[in-house]
Design a protein around this motif. Structure first.
Motif, mmCIF file in Angstrom:
data_model
loop_
_atom_site.group_PDB
_atom_site.id
_atom_site.type_symbol
_atom_site.label_atom_id
_atom_site.label_comp_id
_atom_site.label_asym_id
_atom_site.label_seq_id
_atom_site.Cartn_x
_atom_site.Cartn_y
_atom_site.Cartn_z
ATOM 1 N N SER A 70 0.808 -1.221 0.000
ATOM 2 C CA SER A 70 0.000 0.000 0.000
ATOM 3 C C SER A 70 0.844 1.276 0.000
ATOM 4 N N VAL A 71 2.119 1.172 0.354
ATOM 5 C CA VAL A 71 2.963 2.368 0.425
ATOM 6 C C VAL A 71 4.147 2.314 -0.534
ATOM 7 N N LYS A 72 4.327 1.187 -1.184
ATOM 8 C CA LYS A 72 5.473 1.016 -2.085
ATOM 9 C C LYS A 72 5.435 2.077 -3.182
ATOM 10 N N GLY A 73 6.568 2.725 -3.413
ATOM 11 C CA GLY A 73 6.646 3.776 -4.417
ATOM 12 C C GLY A 73 6.301 5.155 -3.886
ATOM 13 N N ARG A 74 5.717 5.234 -2.699
ATOM 14 C CA ARG A 74 5.361 6.531 -2.106
ATOM 15 C C ARG A 74 6.180 6.815 -0.841
ATOM 16 N N PHE A 75 6.466 5.774 -0.066
ATOM 17 C CA PHE A 75 7.193 5.933 1.197
ATOM 18 C C PHE A 75 8.614 5.389 1.030
ATOM 19 N N THR A 76 9.550 5.996 1.757
ATOM 20 C CA THR A 76 10.934 5.537 1.759
ATOM 21 C C THR A 76 11.442 5.488 3.189
ATOM 22 N N ILE A 77 11.951 4.337 3.583
ATOM 23 C CA ILE A 77 12.550 4.183 4.907
ATOM 24 C C ILE A 77 14.066 4.285 4.759
ATOM 25 N N SER A 78 14.703 4.965 5.694
ATOM 26 C CA SER A 78 16.154 5.105 5.675
ATOM 27 C C SER A 78 16.659 5.213 7.100
ATOM 28 N N ARG A 79 17.991 5.127 7.259
ATOM 29 C CA ARG A 79 18.533 5.257 8.610
ATOM 30 C C ARG A 79 19.842 6.020 8.582
ATOM 31 N N ASP A 80 20.143 6.643 9.717
ATOM 32 C CA ASP A 80 21.392 7.342 9.931
ATOM 33 C C ASP A 80 22.065 6.648 11.103
ATOM 34 N N ASN A 81 23.049 5.814 10.802
ATOM 35 C CA ASN A 81 23.679 5.021 11.861
ATOM 36 C C ASN A 81 24.346 5.906 12.909
#
Length: 122
Positions: free
Chosen positions: A61-72
């Motif tokens: 439902s969120v693929k292509g609209r949401f992006t998950i990322s991280r800052d270690n």
């Protein structure tokens, strides 16, 4: 003691964007996930990221609209949400996984934040 603190929620019109942040402290962790819960509905998986390597997974439902990322370095995981829809309205939670697995199951996450409200108006 593991602690997660989410921020960045708010109210936005349909088509708009928000970026959620989750600061994690207390231990070295495996995978981190974002879940959401709308009124009257069960908490559902949104996205997950492996802390080492950055592999990701998304709900359809969120693929292509949401992006998950991280800052270690900052021990922070983000959820960039674009093209928001009214059906994205929910309380969003971040959670620490029990393992490296990018699980979509709530019981595979053992520490949770307090949640941040996202409201998308039509």
């Amino acid at each position: 003691q593991v602690q997660l603190v989410e921020s960045g929620g708010g109210m936005v019109q349909a088509g708009g964007s928000l970026r959620l942040s989750c600061v994690v402290s207390g231990r070295i962790f495996n995978a981190l996930g974002w879940f959401r819960q709308a009124p009257g509905k069960e908490r559902e998986f949104v996205a997950a990221i492996r802390w080492s390597g950055g592999m990701t997974a998304y709900a359809d439902s969120v693929k292509g609209r949401f992006t998950i990322s991280r800052d270690n370095a900052q021990n922070t995981v983000y959820l960039q949400m674009n093209s928001l829809k009214p059906e994205d309205t929910a309380v969003y939670y971040c959670a620490v996984g029990k393992s490296w697995a990018l699980s979509r199951r709530r019981d595979e996450y053992d520490y949770w934040g307090q949640g941040t409200q996202v409201t998308v108006s039509s």
